[in-house]
Design a protein around this motif. Structure first.
Motif, PDB file in Angstrom:
ATOM      1  N   HIS A 149       1.851  -5.568   7.147  1.00 19.68           N
ATOM      2  CA  HIS A 149       0.632  -5.407   6.350  1.00 19.68           C
ATOM      3  C   HIS A 149       0.718  -4.011   5.747  1.00 19.68           C
ATOM      4  O   HIS A 149       1.771  -3.373   5.831  1.00 19.68           O
ATOM      5  CB  HIS A 149      -0.619  -5.621   7.205  1.00 19.68           C
ATOM      6  CG  HIS A 149      -1.859  -5.913   6.400  1.00 19.68           C
ATOM      7  ND1 HIS A 149      -3.104  -6.034   6.965  1.00 19.68           N
ATOM      8  CD2 HIS A 149      -2.045  -6.114   5.065  1.00 19.68           C
ATOM      9  CE1 HIS A 149      -4.006  -6.309   6.026  1.00 19.68           C
ATOM     10  NE2 HIS A 149      -3.380  -6.354   4.853  1.00 19.68           N
TER      11      HIS A 149
ATOM     12  N   ARG B 291       0.804  -1.235   0.000  1.00 18.55           N
ATOM     13  CA  ARG B 291       0.000   0.000   0.000  1.00 18.55           C
ATOM     14  C   ARG B 291       0.831   1.277   0.000  1.00 18.55           C
ATOM     15  O   ARG B 291       0.399   2.303   0.521  1.00 18.55           O
ATOM     16  CB  ARG B 291      -0.964   0.034   1.187  1.00 18.55           C
ATOM     17  CG  ARG B 291      -2.086  -0.972   1.102  1.00 18.55           C
ATOM     18  CD  ARG B 291      -3.107  -0.537   0.067  1.00 18.55           C
ATOM     19  NE  ARG B 291      -4.174  -1.516  -0.005  1.00 18.55           N
ATOM     20  CZ  ARG B 291      -5.361  -1.372   0.583  1.00 18.55           C
ATOM     21  NH1 ARG B 291      -5.656  -0.280   1.224  1.00 18.55           N
ATOM     22  NH2 ARG B 291      -6.255  -2.309   0.473  1.00 18.55           N
TER      23      ARG B 291
ATOM     24  N   PHE C 139       0.177  -7.981  -8.999  1.00 18.99           N
ATOM     25  CA  PHE C 139      -0.425  -8.697  -7.871  1.00 18.99           C
ATOM     26  C   PHE C 139      -1.842  -9.128  -8.190  1.00 18.99           C
ATOM     27  O   PHE C 139      -2.453  -8.682  -9.164  1.00 18.99           O
ATOM     28  CB  PHE C 139      -0.419  -7.840  -6.592  1.00 18.99           C
ATOM     29  CG  PHE C 139      -1.510  -6.801  -6.574  1.00 18.99           C
ATOM     30  CD1 PHE C 139      -1.329  -5.571  -7.166  1.00 18.99           C
ATOM     31  CD2 PHE C 139      -2.737  -7.080  -5.976  1.00 18.99           C
ATOM     32  CE1 PHE C 139      -2.337  -4.619  -7.155  1.00 18.99           C
ATOM     33  CE2 PHE C 139      -3.761  -6.138  -5.961  1.00 18.99           C
ATOM     34  CZ  PHE C 139      -3.550  -4.905  -6.559  1.00 18.99           C
TER      35      PHE C 139
ATOM     36  N   ARG D 151      -3.339   6.354   0.238  1.00 17.37           N
ATOM     37  CA  ARG D 151      -3.823   7.520   0.972  1.00 17.37           C
ATOM     38  C   ARG D 151      -2.816   8.181   1.891  1.00 17.37           C
ATOM     39  O   ARG D 151      -3.072   9.289   2.350  1.00 17.37           O
ATOM     40  CB  ARG D 151      -5.076   7.124   1.763  1.00 17.37           C
ATOM     41  CG  ARG D 151      -6.270   6.911   0.861  1.00 17.37           C
ATOM     42  CD  ARG D 151      -7.416   6.275   1.603  1.00 17.37           C
ATOM     43  NE  ARG D 151      -7.107   4.886   1.914  1.00 17.37           N
ATOM     44  CZ  ARG D 151      -7.905   4.076   2.608  1.00 17.37           C
ATOM     45  NH1 ARG D 151      -9.047   4.531   3.074  1.00 17.37           N
ATOM     46  NH2 ARG D 151      -7.560   2.832   2.827  1.00 17.37           N
TER      47      ARG D 151
ATOM     48  N   SER E 249      -3.916  -1.023  -8.205  1.00 14.75           N
ATOM     49  CA  SER E 249      -5.147  -1.687  -8.634  1.00 14.75           C
ATOM     50  C   SER E 249      -5.846  -2.174  -7.378  1.00 14.75           C
ATOM     51  O   SER E 249      -5.591  -1.652  -6.292  1.00 14.75           O
ATOM     52  CB  SER E 249      -4.813  -2.855  -9.582  1.00 14.75           C
ATOM     53  OG  SER E 249      -5.987  -3.406 -10.130  1.00 14.75           O
ATOM     54  N   ASP E 250      -6.722  -3.152  -7.490  1.00 12.23           N
ATOM     55  CA  ASP E 250      -7.303  -3.767  -6.296  1.00 12.23           C
ATOM     56  C   ASP E 250      -7.569  -5.230  -6.599  1.00 12.23           C
ATOM     57  O   ASP E 250      -7.749  -5.610  -7.763  1.00 12.23           O
ATOM     58  CB  ASP E 250      -8.614  -3.073  -5.891  1.00 12.23           C
ATOM     59  CG  ASP E 250      -9.049  -3.508  -4.488  1.00 12.23           C
ATOM     60  OD1 ASP E 250      -8.573  -2.908  -3.515  1.00 12.23           O
ATOM     61  OD2 ASP E 250      -9.819  -4.484  -4.378  1.00 12.23           O
TER      62      ASP E 250
ATOM     63  N   SER F  74      -4.787 -12.266   2.050  1.00 16.32           N
ATOM     64  CA  SER F  74      -4.796 -11.433   3.259  1.00 16.32           C
ATOM     65  C   SER F  74      -5.534 -12.083   4.422  1.00 16.32           C
ATOM     66  O   SER F  74      -5.119 -11.954   5.566  1.00 16.32           O
ATOM     67  CB  SER F  74      -5.407 -10.081   2.948  1.00 16.32           C
ATOM     68  OG  SER F  74      -4.651  -9.455   1.931  1.00 16.32           O
TER      69      SER F  74
ATOM     70  N   TYR G 140      -1.227  11.615  -3.882  1.00 14.61           N
ATOM     71  CA  TYR G 140      -2.227  10.605  -4.246  1.00 14.61           C
ATOM     72  C   TYR G 140      -3.633  11.136  -3.974  1.00 14.61           C
ATOM     73  O   TYR G 140      -4.513  11.068  -4.832  1.00 14.61           O
ATOM     74  CB  TYR G 140      -1.993   9.303  -3.463  1.00 14.61           C
ATOM     75  CG  TYR G 140      -3.144   8.330  -3.567  1.00 14.61           C
ATOM     76  CD1 TYR G 140      -3.274   7.490  -4.675  1.00 14.61           C
ATOM     77  CD2 TYR G 140      -4.143   8.267  -2.580  1.00 14.61           C
ATOM     78  CE1 TYR G 140      -4.341   6.607  -4.783  1.00 14.61           C
ATOM     79  CE2 TYR G 140      -5.205   7.397  -2.681  1.00 14.61           C
ATOM     80  CZ  TYR G 140      -5.298   6.568  -3.789  1.00 14.61           C
ATOM     81  OH  TYR G 140      -6.361   5.706  -3.897  1.00 14.61           O
TER      82      TYR G 140
HETATM   83  O1  CP3 Z   1      -4.497   3.832   0.204  1.00 16.17           O
HETATM   84  C1  CP3 Z   1      -5.409   3.171  -0.323  1.00 16.17           C
HETATM   85  O2  CP3 Z   1      -6.204   2.535   0.366  1.00 16.17           O
HETATM   86  C2  CP3 Z   1      -5.502   3.191  -1.821  1.00 16.17           C
HETATM   87  C3  CP3 Z   1      -6.790   2.978  -2.466  1.00 16.17           C
HETATM   88  C4  CP3 Z   1      -7.505   1.694  -2.187  1.00 16.17           C
HETATM   89  C5  CP3 Z   1      -7.057   0.383  -2.559  1.00 16.17           C
HETATM   90  N1  CP3 Z   1      -8.035  -0.506  -2.230  1.00 16.17           N
HETATM   91  C6  CP3 Z   1      -5.823   0.079  -3.269  1.00 16.17           C
HETATM   92  C7  CP3 Z   1      -5.216  -1.244  -3.182  1.00 16.17           C
HETATM   93  C8  CP3 Z   1      -8.735   1.548  -1.572  1.00 16.17           C
HETATM   94  C9  CP3 Z   1      -9.587   2.630  -0.958  1.00 16.17           C
HETATM   95  C10 CP3 Z   1      -9.054   0.164  -1.599  1.00 16.17           C
HETATM   96  C11 CP3 Z   1     -10.305  -0.445  -1.141  1.00 16.17           C
HETATM   97  C12 CP3 Z   1     -10.082  -1.723  -0.462  1.00 16.17           C
HETATM   98  N2  CP3 Z   1     -10.018  -2.943  -1.107  1.00 16.17           N
HETATM   99  C13 CP3 Z   1      -9.823  -1.906   0.888  1.00 16.17           C
HETATM  100  C14 CP3 Z   1      -9.663  -0.808   1.896  1.00 16.17           C
HETATM  101  C15 CP3 Z   1     -10.899  -0.327   2.517  1.00 16.17           C
HETATM  102  C16 CP3 Z   1     -10.605   0.978   3.229  1.00 16.17           C
HETATM  103  O3  CP3 Z   1     -11.185   1.980   2.864  1.00 16.17           O
HETATM  104  O4  CP3 Z   1      -9.758   0.973   4.132  1.00 16.17           O
HETATM  105  C17 CP3 Z   1      -9.624  -3.276   1.079  1.00 16.17           C
HETATM  106  C18 CP3 Z   1      -9.302  -3.958   2.370  1.00 16.17           C
HETATM  107  C19 CP3 Z   1      -9.756  -3.905  -0.198  1.00 16.17           C
HETATM  108  C20 CP3 Z   1      -9.543  -5.327  -0.535  1.00 16.17           C
HETATM  109  C21 CP3 Z   1      -8.103  -5.527  -0.780  1.00 16.17           C
HETATM  110  N3  CP3 Z   1      -7.369  -4.848  -1.749  1.00 16.17           N
HETATM  111  C22 CP3 Z   1      -7.233  -6.452  -0.138  1.00 16.17           C
HETATM  112  C23 CP3 Z   1      -7.618  -7.413   0.976  1.00 16.17           C
HETATM  113  C24 CP3 Z   1      -5.977  -6.292  -0.733  1.00 16.17           C
HETATM  114  C25 CP3 Z   1      -4.735  -7.066  -0.439  1.00 16.17           C
HETATM  115  C26 CP3 Z   1      -3.811  -6.293   0.398  1.00 16.17           C
HETATM  116  C27 CP3 Z   1      -4.252  -6.062   1.814  1.00 16.17           C
HETATM  117  O5  CP3 Z   1      -4.358  -4.892   2.198  1.00 16.17           O
HETATM  118  O6  CP3 Z   1      -4.452  -7.043   2.539  1.00 16.17           O
HETATM  119  C28 CP3 Z   1      -6.076  -5.276  -1.714  1.00 16.17           C
HETATM  120  C29 CP3 Z   1      -4.970  -4.841  -2.573  1.00 16.17           C
HETATM  121  C30 CP3 Z   1      -4.818  -3.413  -2.891  1.00 16.17           C
HETATM  122  N4  CP3 Z   1      -5.754  -2.434  -2.765  1.00 16.17           N
HETATM  123  C31 CP3 Z   1      -3.652  -2.831  -3.437  1.00 16.17           C
HETATM  124  C32 CP3 Z   1      -3.889  -1.477  -3.624  1.00 16.17           C
HETATM  125  C33 CP3 Z   1      -2.963  -0.427  -4.181  1.00 16.17           C
HETATM  126  C34 CP3 Z   1      -2.418  -3.585  -3.885  1.00 16.17           C
HETATM  127  C35 CP3 Z   1      -1.419  -3.959  -2.983  1.00 16.17           C
HETATM  128  C36 CP3 Z   1      -0.508  -2.930  -2.384  1.00 16.17           C
HETATM  129  O7  CP3 Z   1      -0.394  -1.778  -2.833  1.00 16.17           O
HETATM  130  O8  CP3 Z   1       0.132  -3.360  -1.450  1.00 16.17           O
END
Ligand code: CP3
Length: 358
Positions: free
Chosen positions: A334, A41, A155, A45, A89-90, A220, A50
Motif C-alpha cells: 500500500h 504515494r 490513475f 509527505r 492528484s487524488d 483501495s 514535497y
Molecule cells: O503524501 C500524501 O499523502 C500526499 C498528499 C495527499 C494525497 N491524498 C495524494 C494522493 C493527501 C493528504 C491525500 C488525502 C487523502 N485522500 C487521503 C489521506 C488522508 C491522510 O491525511 O492520511 C486518502 C486516504 C485519500 C483518498 C485516496 N486518495 C485513496 C483511497 C487513494 C488511492 C490510494 C490509496 O492510498 O489507497 C488516493 C490516491 C492518491 N492520493 C494519490 C496521491 C498522490 C495517487 C496514488 C499514488 O501516489 O500512489
C-alpha cells in the motif's frame, strides 16, 4: 493484435521510449533487464521537498495547478530513480469536477459536504468532460515532455472506493452506510456506480489522450467485501472502466488492499496487472490470479521502519516470489507512510535493480 498481448513480432522489434521501458514491458509480460520498481504515494509527505513546496497550498488546490503537479510528480523520480512517475492528484479530484462539494482535510482525507444517499443525490453527479479536468490534461502533457523514457502512470479511484467516500461523507472503517445502500437499494447502488464508472472512465481517458504510459485503477477499500458481493456489486462497474481503456493500448493495473479472497475476481476485471497487498505472497497471488496476468507489489510499508538487513531479506523474498508470475512490478503493498525515511526508499530501488538484473 492488441497492444498488450505479448508476441513474436514485438519481441523481434524491441520497442523504444516508454513502450520499451521496464515498467511497460513487465506489465505486458515481456522480458525486462531488471524488475521495475515504483511506490504508491511516492510523491508525498515522506519527502521534505514535497512538504516545502506544499506549504500553504491546500491539497485540492495543489492538484489543480499543472506546474505544481509536475514538480511534485517529478520529485521522487529525481530522488529515488524509480522506474515510473505517478501523476500527483487524488481519487476525489474527478468527483469534485463533477460538482460534488468536497474538501481534502489534512490528517483526515476527503470529506463530502452533502453525502450521496438518494436517487436525487445521484442525479446531482453529472458526467465530466475534458474541460472539467483541463488542469490534469495540461499536467500530463507537461510531465510527458519532461520525463523522456520514464513512464508516467495515470490513475483513478474505482467505483466502490469512490462510492464509499461519497456515501459515508468521508473516510470509514466499516463502510456501514455504503453497504446498507448496496444491500438495501441495489438499483440505486448500481445507478451510483454506473455514474462513477463514467466519471472515472473519462478521467482516465483524458490522461490516456494526454500521453500517460499506463494507468492504475485503485479500489483501495474493495477488500471490505466478500467475493460474492464483490462480483455482484462491484466487478461489473470496474470492468466497464477498464474496458473503456482497451483502445488506448496502454497497460492497466488494478489494485486493492485486503483483497486476498478477491484476487481471482479482480483479475477478471480487465487489467493487465493485479496489485497485491503484503498479506498474500506473490506466488500464492499468481495462482489465484492465473498465469496470464502480471502482478505488482508487495512490501509491507511498515517494513521500511525495520533495520536494513530485515528489509533486504524481505525485498529478496518478494523478488523470488514474483518470479512465479509472468511479469512483476515491485511496489509496496500500500502507499508510502508519511514518516518513512526517503533514503530507505532510494536504497530499496537500488537493491531491486541490482538483485533482479538479468
Ligand atoms: O503524501 C500524501 O499523502 C500526499 C498528499 C495527499 C494525497 N491524498 C495524494 C494522493 C493527501 C493528504 C491525500 C488525502 C487523502 N485522500 C487521503 C489521506 C488522508 C491522510 O491525511 O492520511 C486518502 C486516504 C485519500 C483518498 C485516496 N486518495 C485513496 C483511497 C487513494 C488511492 C490510494 C490509496 O492510498 O489507497 C488516493 C490516491 C492518491 N492520493 C494519490 C496521491 C498522490 C495517487 C496514488 C499514488 O501516489 O500512489
Amino acid at each position: 493484435m492488441t497492444p498488450t498481448t505479448p508476441g513474436a513480432a514485438r519481441d523481434s522489434m524491441p520497442a523504444t521510449g516508454v513502450a520499451g521501458s521496464p515498467l511497460v514491458r513487465a506489465a505486458r509480460r515481456e522480458p525486462v533487464p531488471h524488475t521495475p520498481v515504483w511506490f504508491m504515494r511516492q510523491a508525498g509527505r515522506s519527502l521534505p521537498e514535497y512538504r516545502e513546496i506544499r506549504t500553504g497550498v491546500p491539497m485540492l488546490e495543489s492538484c489543480r495547478r499543472p506546474e505544481l503537479v509536475t514538480e511534485i510528480t517529478l520529485q521522487p523520480v529525481r530522488r529515488h530513480g524509480v522506474d515510473a512517475a505517478i501523476l500527483f492528484s487524488d481519487i476525489v479530484v474527478p468527483v469534485a469536477a463533477a460538482g460534488v462539494d468536497l474538501d481534502i482535510v489534512p490528517g483526515t482525507g476527503p470529506v463530502v459536504a452533502e453525502p450521496i444517499r438518494t436517487a436525487e443525490d445521484v442525479g446531482r453527479l453529472r458526467p465530466i468532460t475534458r474541460d472539467d479536468v483541463g488542469f490534469v490534461d495540461e499536467a500530463v502533457r507537461m510531465l510527458v515532455a519532461e520525463l523522456g523514457d520514464t513512464p508516467l502512470i495515470g490513475f483513478a479511484g474505482a467505483p466502490f472506493t469512490l462510492a464509499s467516500y461519497l456515501v459515508e461523507g468521508g473516510p470509514s472503517r466499516n463502510h456501514v452506510r455504503t453497504k446498507a445502500l448496496m444491500y438495501g437499494e441495489p438499483d440505486l447502488w448500481h445507478a451510483l456506480c454506473g455514474r462513477l464508472a463514467e466519471i472515472t472512465g473519462e478521467f482516465l481517458a483524458v490522461q490516456a489522450r494526454a500521453g500517460v504510459a499506463a494507468v492504475q485503477l485503485f479500489d483501495s477499500w474493495a477488500g471490505a467485501l466478500s467475493e460474492a458481493d464483490y462480483r455482484r456489486f462491484v466487478l461489473p462497474h470496474s470492468r466497464t472502466v477498464l474496458a473503456g481503456l482497451a483502445d488506448a493500448g496502454i497497460p492497466r493495473i488494478h489494485f486493492g488492499v485486503g483483497t486476498a479472497e478477491l484476487l481471482g475476481a479482480m483479475g477478471e476485471a480487465g487489467a493487465d496487472v493485479v496489485g497485491v497487498d503484503w498479506r498474500t505472497p506473490l506466488d500464492v497471488a499468481t495462482r489465484r490470479i492465473g498465469p496470464d496476468l502480471a502482478v505488482q507489489g508487495n512490501l509491507d510499508p511498515c517494513l521500511l521502519f525495520a533495520p536494513w538487513p530485515v528489509i533486504e531479506a524481505e525485498v529478496r523474498r518478494i523478488l523470488a516470489e514474483g518470479r512465479a508470475a509472468p511479469g512483476h512490478i515491485f511496489n509496496l503493498g500500500h502507499g508510502v507512510l508519511p514518516e518513512t525515511d526517503p533514503d530507505v526508499l532510494t536504497r530499496v530501488v537500488e537493491l531491486v535493480h541490482a538483485a533482479s538484473a538479468r
